[in-house]
Design a protein around this motif. Structure first.
Motif, mmCIF file in Angstrom:
data_model
loop_
_atom_site.group_PDB
_atom_site.id
_atom_site.type_symbol
_atom_site.label_atom_id
_atom_site.label_comp_id
_atom_site.label_asym_id
_atom_site.label_seq_id
_atom_site.Cartn_x
_atom_site.Cartn_y
_atom_site.Cartn_z
ATOM 1 N N MET A 124 0.837 -1.206 0.000
ATOM 2 C CA MET A 124 0.000 0.000 0.000
ATOM 3 C C MET A 124 0.870 1.254 0.000
ATOM 4 S SD MET A 124 -3.189 -1.076 2.425
ATOM 5 C CE MET A 124 -3.880 0.519 2.396
ATOM 6 N N THR A 125 1.951 1.243 0.768
ATOM 7 C CA THR A 125 2.852 2.397 0.810
ATOM 8 C C THR A 125 3.517 2.605 -0.547
ATOM 9 O OG1 THR A 125 3.271 1.999 3.164
ATOM 10 C CG2 THR A 125 4.859 3.371 1.990
ATOM 11 N N LEU A 126 3.964 1.506 -1.140
ATOM 12 C CA LEU A 126 4.581 1.576 -2.457
ATOM 13 C C LEU A 126 3.586 2.094 -3.504
ATOM 14 C CD1 LEU A 126 7.171 0.933 -4.045
ATOM 15 C CD2 LEU A 126 6.221 -1.341 -4.458
ATOM 16 N N ASN A 127 2.365 1.577 -3.476
ATOM 17 C CA ASN A 127 1.313 2.011 -4.403
ATOM 18 C C ASN A 127 1.005 3.492 -4.200
ATOM 19 O OD1 ASN A 127 -0.680 1.571 -6.415
ATOM 20 N ND2 ASN A 127 -2.234 1.555 -4.809
ATOM 21 N N MET A 128 0.957 3.910 -2.948
ATOM 22 C CA MET A 128 0.689 5.317 -2.645
ATOM 23 C C MET A 128 1.814 6.185 -3.204
ATOM 24 S SD MET A 128 -1.185 7.613 -1.017
ATOM 25 C CE MET A 128 -1.934 7.183 0.508
ATOM 26 N N GLY A 129 3.050 5.749 -3.072
ATOM 27 C CA GLY A 129 4.192 6.510 -3.598
ATOM 28 C C GLY A 129 4.119 6.686 -5.098
ATOM 29 N N TYR A 130 3.818 5.585 -5.796
ATOM 30 C CA TYR A 130 3.694 5.686 -7.252
ATOM 31 C C TYR A 130 2.530 6.595 -7.655
ATOM 32 C CZ TYR A 130 7.047 1.879 -7.927
ATOM 33 O OH TYR A 130 8.164 1.110 -7.945
ATOM 34 N N GLY A 131 1.426 6.465 -6.944
ATOM 35 C CA GLY A 131 0.256 7.291 -7.259
ATOM 36 C C GLY A 131 0.532 8.767 -7.045
ATOM 37 N N VAL A 132 1.174 9.099 -5.938
ATOM 38 C CA VAL A 132 1.491 10.499 -5.649
ATOM 39 C C VAL A 132 2.498 11.031 -6.670
ATOM 40 C CG1 VAL A 132 2.620 12.011 -3.958
ATOM 41 C CG2 VAL A 132 0.883 10.385 -3.216
ATOM 42 N N GLU A 133 3.473 10.213 -7.035
ATOM 43 C CA GLU A 133 4.464 10.621 -8.037
ATOM 44 C C GLU A 133 3.778 10.902 -9.377
ATOM 45 O OE1 GLU A 133 8.290 8.742 -10.342
ATOM 46 O OE2 GLU A 133 7.892 8.074 -8.291
ATOM 47 N N ASP A 134 2.895 10.021 -9.783
ATOM 48 C CA ASP A 134 2.156 10.230 -11.036
ATOM 49 C C ASP A 134 1.289 11.477 -10.959
ATOM 50 O OD1 ASP A 134 3.331 7.982 -12.071
ATOM 51 O OD2 ASP A 134 1.548 6.698 -11.873
ATOM 52 N N TYR A 135 0.671 11.689 -9.806
ATOM 53 C CA TYR A 135 -0.193 12.869 -9.633
ATOM 54 C C TYR A 135 0.634 14.150 -9.765
ATOM 55 C CZ TYR A 135 -3.151 16.368 -7.453
ATOM 56 O OH TYR A 135 -3.871 17.494 -7.208
#
Length: 190
Positions: free
Chosen positions: A87-98
């Motif tokens: 979940m932390t990794l997914n959140m990091g990728y999502g925030v980076e993409d955002y």
């Protein structure tokens, strides 16, 4: 004859200058229209990047909810261990993409400003060229007229011995204060 030709030449030069100025004005308007078109395109790109950023956040939220549900279904703590790390990794990728999408929005908006400024600058160049064309036309016309005048002067057109000035006789006037109109001897002031 020579002066008439010079007048026609001067008129033609001024008309040519007016036509060039009109052409440059049209090019200036075209440059402004293209600039507005490019600005609209950049604005559309900015909106697309915003939508991409929102979609990224929605996908991140959906992925996290899926991981949370699967972890809970398997009797795992969704906020610790491998599920929490995912979940932390997914959140990091999502925030980076955002944030990448937000950066793209900023770039697209800056492109919009650049397109407008470039169009205004180019339009200004065309307008200046139109003004220069008119100045050149007026200078050329004045030069043609001056050359014709100088040529006519050298040919003797402005000297006193010409046939036109010799045949002209000024009318004579009577400056008598009174004129007898017959009859009563009364005079009239003219």
């Amino acid at each position: 004859m020579m002066v008439g030709g010079a007048v026609l030449s001067a008129y033609g030069q001024v008309r040519q200058g007016q036509a060039q100025k009109a052409m440059y004005q049209a090019q200036a308007q075209q440059a402004e229209i293209q600039g507005r078109s490019q600005a609209i395109k950049a604005r559309q790109e900015a909106l697309a990047y915003r939508q991409e950023g929102v979609k990224t956040l929605e996908n991140t939220r959906r992925n996290m909810a899926t991981m949370n549900a699967r972890g809970a279904a398997g009797a795992l703590d969704p906020f610790s261990g491998s599920v929490g790390n995912l979940m932390t990794l997914n959140m990091g990728y999502g925030v980076e993409d955002y944030y990448t999408a937000l950066d793209n929005v900023g770039l697209a908006e800056e492109n919009q400003n650049i397109a407008r400024a470039a169009a205004q600058y180019q339009a200004g160049i065309y307008r200046s060229a139109g003004s220069a064309a008119m100045r050149s036309a007026y200078i050329g016309a004045a030069s043609s007229l001056a050359q014709a005048g100088a040529g006519a002067y050298q040919a003797g057109a402005f000297s006193g011995g010409g046939s036109a000035s010799a045949s002209y006789a000024a009318p004579t006037r009577s400056y008598a204060p009174y004129q007898n109109l017959g009859g009563g001897g009364a005079g009239m002031l003219i």
